[in-house]
Motif scaffolding. Structure first.
Motif, PDB file in Angstrom:
ATOM      1  N   GLN A 142       0.882  -1.154   0.084  1.00 59.44           N
ATOM      2  CA  GLN A 142      -0.010  -0.199   0.075  1.00 59.44           C
ATOM      3  C   GLN A 142       0.691   1.380  -0.039  1.00 59.44           C
ATOM      4  N   LEU A 143       2.118   1.176   0.089  1.00 57.59           N
ATOM      5  CA  LEU A 143       3.145   2.515  -0.182  1.00 57.59           C
ATOM      6  C   LEU A 143       2.622   3.336  -1.237  1.00 57.59           C
ATOM      7  N   ALA A 144       2.444   2.650  -2.459  1.00 56.43           N
ATOM      8  CA  ALA A 144       2.273   3.593  -3.531  1.00 56.43           C
ATOM      9  C   ALA A 144       1.271   4.631  -3.274  1.00 56.43           C
ATOM     10  N   GLU A 145      -0.056   3.961  -2.712  1.00 54.75           N
ATOM     11  CA  GLU A 145      -1.041   4.838  -2.377  1.00 54.75           C
ATOM     12  C   GLU A 145      -0.908   5.690  -1.432  1.00 54.75           C
ATOM     13  N   ALA A 146      -0.127   5.542  -0.507  1.00 51.36           N
ATOM     14  CA  ALA A 146       0.315   6.532   0.642  1.00 51.36           C
ATOM     15  C   ALA A 146       0.871   7.653   0.105  1.00 51.36           C
ATOM     16  N   VAL A 159       1.900  10.656   9.800  1.00 54.77           N
ATOM     17  CA  VAL A 159       2.838   9.895  10.236  1.00 54.77           C
ATOM     18  C   VAL A 159       2.860   8.434  10.019  1.00 54.77           C
ATOM     19  N   LEU A 160       3.747   7.954   9.291  1.00 53.51           N
ATOM     20  CA  LEU A 160       3.684   6.416   8.918  1.00 53.51           C
ATOM     21  C   LEU A 160       4.148   5.716  10.267  1.00 53.51           C
ATOM     22  N   ASP A 161       3.017   4.686  10.442  1.00 50.67           N
ATOM     23  CA  ASP A 161       3.215   3.893  11.767  1.00 50.67           C
ATOM     24  C   ASP A 161       4.123   2.555  11.145  1.00 50.67           C
ATOM     25  N   HIS A 162       4.872   2.171  12.036  1.00 51.83           N
ATOM     26  CA  HIS A 162       5.561   0.737  11.874  1.00 51.83           C
ATOM     27  C   HIS A 162       6.523   0.554  10.813  1.00 51.83           C
ATOM     28  N   ILE A 163       7.113   1.941  10.250  1.00 49.89           N
ATOM     29  CA  ILE A 163       7.759   1.714   9.185  1.00 49.89           C
ATOM     30  C   ILE A 163       7.320   1.000   7.693  1.00 49.89           C
ATOM     31  N   ALA A 164       5.780   0.883   8.134  1.00 47.77           N
ATOM     32  CA  ALA A 164       4.870   0.113   6.981  1.00 47.77           C
ATOM     33  C   ALA A 164       4.946  -1.231   6.865  1.00 47.77           C
ATOM     34  N   LYS A 165       5.605  -1.778   8.042  1.00 45.65           N
ATOM     35  CA  LYS A 165       5.627  -3.147   8.367  1.00 45.65           C
ATOM     36  C   LYS A 165       6.067  -4.219   7.284  1.00 45.65           C
ATOM     37  N   PRO A 166       7.615  -3.707   7.170  1.00 43.63           N
ATOM     38  CA  PRO A 166       8.304  -4.777   6.129  1.00 43.63           C
ATOM     39  C   PRO A 166       8.472  -6.000   6.996  1.00 43.63           C
ATOM     40  N   ARG A 167       8.684  -7.064   6.052  1.00 41.29           N
ATOM     41  CA  ARG A 167       9.202  -8.295   6.775  1.00 41.29           C
ATOM     42  C   ARG A 167      10.466  -8.600   7.183  1.00 41.29           C
ATOM     43  N   TRP A 176      10.009  -1.912  -1.132  1.00 41.85           N
ATOM     44  CA  TRP A 176       9.986  -1.220   0.094  1.00 41.85           C
ATOM     45  C   TRP A 176      11.006  -0.247   0.228  1.00 41.85           C
ATOM     46  N   ALA A 177      12.103  -0.568   0.204  1.00 40.78           N
ATOM     47  CA  ALA A 177      13.235   0.611   0.472  1.00 40.78           C
ATOM     48  C   ALA A 177      12.958   1.781  -0.482  1.00 40.78           C
ATOM     49  N   SER A 178      12.623   1.411  -1.860  1.00 37.93           N
ATOM     50  CA  SER A 178      12.505   2.446  -2.876  1.00 37.93           C
ATOM     51  C   SER A 178      11.488   3.554  -2.365  1.00 37.93           C
ATOM     52  N   GLU A 179      10.468   2.850  -2.111  1.00 35.62           N
ATOM     53  CA  GLU A 179       9.010   3.520  -1.669  1.00 35.62           C
ATOM     54  C   GLU A 179       9.085   4.281  -0.368  1.00 35.62           C
ATOM     55  N   ILE A 180       9.797   3.561   0.580  1.00 40.48           N
ATOM     56  CA  ILE A 180      10.096   4.350   1.631  1.00 40.48           C
ATOM     57  C   ILE A 180      11.011   5.877   1.383  1.00 40.48           C
ATOM     58  N   LYS A 181      12.023   5.615   0.655  1.00 36.11           N
ATOM     59  CA  LYS A 181      12.751   6.949   0.365  1.00 36.11           C
ATOM     60  C   LYS A 181      11.795   8.006  -0.371  1.00 36.11           C
ATOM     61  N   GLU A 182      11.044   7.491  -1.417  1.00 29.08           N
ATOM     62  CA  GLU A 182      10.096   8.244  -2.025  1.00 29.08           C
ATOM     63  C   GLU A 182       9.323   8.715  -1.047  1.00 29.08           C
ATOM     64  N   LEU A 183       8.762   8.233  -0.250  1.00 30.06           N
ATOM     65  CA  LEU A 183       7.456   8.646   0.588  1.00 30.06           C
ATOM     66  C   LEU A 183       8.377   9.692   1.655  1.00 30.06           C
ATOM     67  N   GLU A 215      18.765   2.042   9.537  1.00 32.91           N
ATOM     68  CA  GLU A 215      19.775   2.852   8.599  1.00 32.91           C
ATOM     69  C   GLU A 215      19.129   3.454   7.599  1.00 32.91           C
ATOM     70  N   LEU A 216      18.220   2.690   6.866  1.00 38.41           N
ATOM     71  CA  LEU A 216      17.400   3.108   5.747  1.00 38.41           C
ATOM     72  C   LEU A 216      16.356   4.426   5.935  1.00 38.41           C
ATOM     73  N   VAL A 217      15.510   3.941   7.080  1.00 42.50           N
ATOM     74  CA  VAL A 217      14.812   5.145   7.496  1.00 42.50           C
ATOM     75  C   VAL A 217      15.266   6.424   8.072  1.00 42.50           C
ATOM     76  N   THR A 218      16.311   6.105   8.816  1.00 44.64           N
ATOM     77  CA  THR A 218      16.934   7.233   9.321  1.00 44.64           C
ATOM     78  C   THR A 218      17.621   8.171   8.415  1.00 44.64           C
TER      79      THR A 218
END
Length: 271
Positions: A142-146, A159-167, A176-183, A215-218
């Motif tokens: 659902q990251l693209a929708e977000a 605010v994004l909860d739980h870093i979007a719940k990656p496995r 996931w990493a690419s879309e988190i960076k974009e978001l 590291e990626l989220v930070t």
């Protein structure tokens, strides 16, 4: 002021709380402010933000009543039906409670495309007039929708909860990493480093499992838009409160901890 930006309270009801399955027996009981207060003190935290877990105004009132009784509950993120025609009336009502800070809908359980629903978007568009935040609870598909949603409301605080719940146990996923960076490029969006321990296979983990994700989220959000959340008591399925706290407190420098453990949540939720 150090804050746990994401935790829950409930008086366990097997029918209402059917999402707590028999495989989650560790949390099939009541969890109260008195339970949490001890844990906050042990970890030198000054307060918390109580977040909805049931999609009802009854639970929103329950959390607000607890916040009236316990000063360390600094804010409440409740639930209001964003699709209802009388939404503005309900938001106006809840805005009269000083500790009511924002709204969350459990989008992770909705079908793909839900956040593009016109009714949902109209609901999000009403929040700004009442200075209310919105917690985004989703899974990676659902990251693209977000991204599209946050783009449509550049002045709304998200605010994004739980870093979007990656496995977590599967390691870093490129998509996931690419879309988190974009978001993260949207400066009106913050991110909670929370809910990670329960996204592990069979709830087995070591602290090193989370390093690449932190590291990626930070790197993506910077330390000015990240906030610690325990996701207690759900976290107890996989870790103690102290363990969850240590994952974050051991990762960040003391200077950054002032932001991640407190300043960012205070600013975002206007605590």
């Amino acid at each position: 002021m150090y804050i746990d930006s994401h935790q829950h309270f409930w008086n366990y009801d097997p029918k209402r709380d059917a999402w707590i399955t028999d495989q989650m027996s560790a949390i099939q009981r009541d969890f109260t402010p008195k339970d949490l207060e001890v844990l906050l003190k042990q970890c030198n935290l000054d307060g918390c933000v109580a977040v909805q877990s049931d999609q009802s105004e009854d639970e929103t009132h329950f959390l607000l009543s607890l916040a009236d009784q316990y000063d360390f509950i600094k804010g409440v993120v409740g639930w209001v039906d964003l699709l209802k025609e009388n939404l503005e009336e309900r938001l106006s009502y809840f805005s009269t409670f000083d500790k009511f800070k924002g709204i969350r809908h459990i989008v992770q359980d909705e079908p793909l495309g839900f956040m593009g629903n016109q009714g949902f978007e109209n609901g999000i568009g009403c929040l700004g007039a009442f200075n209310m935040t919105y917690d985004i609870l989703i899974k990676p598909p659902q990251l693209a929708e977000a991204i599209r949603l946050v783009d449509k409301f550049p002045k709304q605080k998200f605010v994004l909860d739980h870093i979007a719940k990656p496995r977590i146990s599967k390691g870093l996923d490129y998509k996931w990493a690419s879309e988190i960076k974009e978001l993260a490029n949207r400066e009106n969006l913050y991110c909670k480093v929370s809910g990670m321990v329960t996204e592990t296979d069979n709830f087995k983990w070591t602290s090193d499992d989370f390093t690449v994700f932190l590291e990626l989220v930070t790197e993506a959000f910077g330390t000015d838009r990240i906030m610690f959340g325990s996701d207690w008591p759900v976290c107890l399925l996989a870790a103690s409160y102290q363990q969850v706290h240590s994952i974050i407190s051991d990762f960040y420098s003391p200077l950054d901890l002032d932001k991640v453990m407190g300043e960012n949540a205070v600013r975002f939720y206007n605590l």
